[in-house]
Design a protein around this motif. Structure first.
Motif, PDB file in Angstrom:
ATOM      1  N   GLY A  99      -3.200  12.395  -6.766  1.00 12.75           N
ATOM      2  CA  GLY A  99      -2.982  11.158  -6.007  1.00 12.75           C
ATOM      3  C   GLY A  99      -4.145  11.027  -5.043  1.00 12.75           C
ATOM      4  O   GLY A  99      -4.833  12.016  -4.783  1.00 12.75           O
ATOM      5  N   HIS A 100      -4.397   9.818  -4.517  1.00 15.45           N
ATOM      6  CA  HIS A 100      -5.536   9.692  -3.590  1.00 15.45           C
ATOM      7  C   HIS A 100      -5.057   9.495  -2.153  1.00 15.45           C
ATOM      8  O   HIS A 100      -4.138   8.735  -1.882  1.00 15.45           O
ATOM      9  CB  HIS A 100      -6.524   8.614  -4.029  1.00 15.45           C
ATOM     10  N   ILE A 101      -5.716  10.214  -1.265  1.00 17.28           N
ATOM     11  CA  ILE A 101      -5.304  10.206   0.144  1.00 17.28           C
ATOM     12  C   ILE A 101      -5.963   9.062   0.910  1.00 17.28           C
ATOM     13  O   ILE A 101      -5.449   8.633   1.947  1.00 17.28           O
ATOM     14  CB  ILE A 101      -5.617  11.570   0.809  1.00 17.28           C
ATOM     15  N   ASN A 119       2.080   3.412   0.691  1.00 19.28           N
ATOM     16  CA  ASN A 119       2.362   3.422  -0.751  1.00 19.28           C
ATOM     17  C   ASN A 119       1.103   3.665  -1.575  1.00 19.28           C
ATOM     18  O   ASN A 119       1.144   4.333  -2.603  1.00 19.28           O
ATOM     19  CB  ASN A 119       3.018   2.088  -1.134  1.00 19.28           C
ATOM     20  N   ASP A 120      -0.030   3.090  -1.126  1.00 20.79           N
ATOM     21  CA  ASP A 120      -1.306   3.214  -1.838  1.00 20.79           C
ATOM     22  C   ASP A 120      -2.273   4.032  -0.997  1.00 20.79           C
ATOM     23  O   ASP A 120      -2.985   3.490  -0.186  1.00 20.79           O
ATOM     24  CB  ASP A 120      -1.867   1.826  -2.128  1.00 20.79           C
ATOM     25  N   ASP A 121      -2.353   5.321  -1.113  1.00 19.24           N
ATOM     26  CA  ASP A 121      -1.544   6.028  -2.073  1.00 19.24           C
ATOM     27  C   ASP A 121      -0.850   7.198  -1.362  1.00 19.24           C
ATOM     28  O   ASP A 121      -0.880   8.323  -1.845  1.00 19.24           O
ATOM     29  CB  ASP A 121      -2.438   6.467  -3.241  1.00 19.24           C
ATOM     30  N   GLY A 122      -0.241   6.865  -0.189  1.00 20.00           N
ATOM     31  CA  GLY A 122       0.582   7.884   0.454  1.00 20.00           C
ATOM     32  C   GLY A 122       1.671   8.371  -0.481  1.00 20.00           C
ATOM     33  O   GLY A 122       2.027   9.558  -0.491  1.00 20.00           O
ATOM     34  N   GLY A 151     -11.852   8.851  -1.708  1.00 23.40           N
ATOM     35  CA  GLY A 151     -12.877   7.946  -2.225  1.00 23.40           C
ATOM     36  C   GLY A 151     -12.441   7.028  -3.351  1.00 23.40           C
ATOM     37  O   GLY A 151     -13.280   6.358  -3.954  1.00 23.40           O
ATOM     38  N   GLU A 152     -11.138   6.948  -3.631  1.00 22.42           N
ATOM     39  CA  GLU A 152     -10.682   6.076  -4.730  1.00 22.42           C
ATOM     40  C   GLU A 152     -11.041   4.626  -4.446  1.00 22.42           C
ATOM     41  O   GLU A 152     -11.603   3.938  -5.295  1.00 22.42           O
ATOM     42  CB  GLU A 152      -9.169   6.236  -4.925  1.00 22.42           C
ATOM     43  N   GLU A 153     -10.728   4.189  -3.239  1.00 20.87           N
ATOM     44  CA  GLU A 153     -10.921   2.767  -2.903  1.00 20.87           C
ATOM     45  C   GLU A 153     -12.402   2.393  -2.795  1.00 20.87           C
ATOM     46  O   GLU A 153     -12.747   1.220  -2.817  1.00 20.87           O
ATOM     47  CB  GLU A 153     -10.221   2.428  -1.575  1.00 20.87           C
ATOM     48  N   GLN A 154     -13.276   3.396  -2.684  1.00 16.04           N
ATOM     49  CA  GLN A 154     -14.715   3.109  -2.578  1.00 16.04           C
ATOM     50  C   GLN A 154     -15.398   3.178  -3.946  1.00 16.04           C
ATOM     51  O   GLN A 154     -16.598   2.934  -4.047  1.00 16.04           O
ATOM     52  CB  GLN A 154     -15.389   4.082  -1.609  1.00 16.04           C
ATOM     53  N   ASN A 179      -1.056   9.721 -10.105  1.00 16.10           N
ATOM     54  CA  ASN A 179       0.026   8.973  -9.446  1.00 16.10           C
ATOM     55  C   ASN A 179      -0.575   8.077  -8.380  1.00 16.10           C
ATOM     56  O   ASN A 179      -1.084   8.568  -7.368  1.00 16.10           O
ATOM     57  CB  ASN A 179       1.009   9.947  -8.800  1.00 16.10           C
ATOM     58  N   ASP A 180      -0.525   6.782  -8.592  1.00 15.25           N
ATOM     59  CA  ASP A 180      -1.143   5.851  -7.651  1.00 15.25           C
ATOM     60  C   ASP A 180      -0.239   4.623  -7.517  1.00 15.25           C
ATOM     61  O   ASP A 180      -0.088   3.863  -8.471  1.00 15.25           O
ATOM     62  CB  ASP A 180      -2.541   5.475  -8.165  1.00 15.25           C
ATOM     63  N   ILE A 181       0.337   4.452  -6.327  1.00 11.62           N
ATOM     64  CA  ILE A 181       1.265   3.346  -6.021  1.00 11.62           C
ATOM     65  C   ILE A 181       2.576   3.567  -6.773  1.00 11.62           C
ATOM     66  O   ILE A 181       2.849   2.933  -7.797  1.00 11.62           O
ATOM     67  CB  ILE A 181       0.652   1.956  -6.350  1.00 11.62           C
ATOM     68  N   ILE A 182       3.390   4.455  -6.266  1.00  8.39           N
ATOM     69  CA  ILE A 182       4.587   4.844  -7.016  1.00  8.39           C
ATOM     70  C   ILE A 182       5.876   4.725  -6.199  1.00  8.39           C
ATOM     71  O   ILE A 182       6.911   5.241  -6.614  1.00  8.39           O
ATOM     72  CB  ILE A 182       4.460   6.289  -7.572  1.00  8.39           C
TER      73      ILE A 182
END
Ligand SMILES: [Zn+2]
Length: 426
Positions: A99-101, A119-122, A151-154, A179-182
């Motif tokens: 998952g991405h922090i 949620n994205d992506d806690g 760095g997912e969003e970048q 797992n991203d936005i679950i």
């Protein structure tokens, strides 16, 4: 194991993550209370606590890389926090949950405003941490890696770094569950969907060669990448272990036109799926926290449904455990039988497998429907089953009944892909 996953634990984790204000990739890394650095150090401390509770069963690594890009104007360090639960008998065989922090607001370069990212992506990060807490009490033949990415969003940098680490360490990655936005159940259209989760899987491999593509176009295989057969496997596990909670398979790498950290992993030649809630809500993603014309925007804690998130995390936990307890998926699966009344399927023996099961289905069926136990044999002749009319596969089964995903014959379905060719051009 599913029952050990607790909604309250997931909630406490996301509350803590939101408390860091922003976890933007370019946010503060030195503060002890705000920014992605503090958040990553807290995740590391959680893994360390799990490891202390299991006699040091987790090795915690923090690989990093300095990158620049369209959304990283000046060189910045991307750091992943990963806990490695080494397998007891086949440690190079690796199952990953990720998952991405990092989080963001409306402007992707805004690294200072509050970006709760509940949620994205806690949600995905919490699932990774909860999976580690629960599964670290068990032992598995294969290695499980709990990966919290940055760095997912970048620009999917954490996924790229994960793939690079896997390659450098020589891991045979069998599955990456991204797992991203679950955690949200209230969809954009006003609907409530709490009964299922979507699992996205590519149809043909990102690393398919032109020669393999030609063969696959002719003989089939576009519905049977290893990622797709992991998707089917997860749907089966949900039916077996999760009371009424279902998987909706989606025959796509990701949501339409959108991206996630499973993509660089697929591009590195490893099977991967994306796990995402049933119904997304775009007023709660990538938004400045605000109220506008009576509508609340922002990825805040109240947008996460914890019983739902617990169900998704249960799916992850049983999938990781089932894969890690099962033998590796069979290799070098071959099929023959043209211009004959029978079909023959063969594969390589694996000392970890007590037996094998051959599956087949109509070419228009989503799920495997017919099966035959092969026992310890590594060749099966299906008498009277005409090769032209069915798709075939085989799975390996352990002494105590844990089964691998089904493997479709040939390179289209093989869980092991040759390393992708380096990029060519200027
Ligand atoms: Zn995300």
């Amino acid at each position: 194991m599913a029952a050990k996953v607790k909604a309250a634990e997931l909630k406490a984790t996301i509350e803590k993550l939101v408390g860091f204000g922003t976890r933007h990739t370019l946010s503060d890394t030195t503060s002890s209370t705000r920014g992605i650095g503090a958040a990553r150090r807290w995740v590391k401390s959680q893994f360390e606590a799990d490891s202390a509770a299991c006699g040091g069963c987790l090795e915690i690594i923090t690989p990093e890389e300095t990158v620049t890009g369209a959304r990283i104007p000046a060189p910045a360090v991307i750091q992943n926090v990963m806990a490695v639960q080494r397998g007891t008998s086949d440690p190079d065989r690796v199952i990953i949950i990720a998952g991405h922090i990092d989080s963001r607001v409306s402007d992707p370069l805004n690294a200072t405003s509050d970006a709760p990212g509940a949620n994205d992506d806690g949600s995905g990060t919490a699932a990774v941490i909860e999976a580690a807490r629960v599964l670290s009490h068990y032992k598995f033949p294969a290695t499980i890696v709990y990966a919290v990415l940055s760095g997912e969003e970048q620009g999917l940098y954490g996924g790229k770094l994960l793939a690079k680490v896997a390659r450098e360490k020589g891991w045979r990655v069998e599955a990456d569950l991204n797992n991203d936005i679950i955690g949200n159940i209230h969809g954009q259209g006003g609907e409530t969907e709490a009964g299922f989760v979507r699992v996205f899987s590519e149809g043909t491999k990102a690393v398919e060669t032109p020669a393999d593509a030609n063969r696959r176009r002719y003989n089939g295989g576009e519905l049977d990448s290893p990622s797709r057969n992991i998707d089917r496997y997860m749907a089966g596990l949900a039916a077996q272990y999760l009371d009424g909670f279902k998987v909706r398979m989606v025959y796509r790498t990701d949501r339409f036109g959108r991206g996630g950290d499973q993509t660089p992993v697929l591009q590195a030649g490893y099977p991967a799926v994306r796990v995402t809630e049933a119904a997304e809500n775009y007023t709660r993603q990538h938004q400045d926290v605000r109220t506008e014309n009576g509508t609340a925007y922002g990825d805040v804690l109240s947008g996460v449904d914890f019983p739902y998130l617990a169900n998704v995390t249960r799916l992850d936990a049983v999938t990781l455990a089932s894969l890690a307890w099962a033998p590796a998926p069979p290799t070098e699966v071959k099929i023959s039988g043209a211009v004959s009344a029978d079909t023959q399927i063969s594969w390589q023996p694996d000392p970890a497998a007590a037996g094998y099961r051959v599956w087949w289905r109509e070419t228009t069926e989503p799920f495997w429907t017919h099966s035959r136990d092969a026992g310890p044999a590594t060749t099966v002749k299906l008498g009277g089953v005409v090769i032209d009319d069915w798709f075939f596969g085989v799975q390996a089964i352990s002494r105590n009944g844990f089964a691998s995903p089904v493997v479709f014959p040939g390179p289209a379905g093989d869980f092991v892909s040759p390393p992708p060719a380096p990029p060519t051009g200027k």
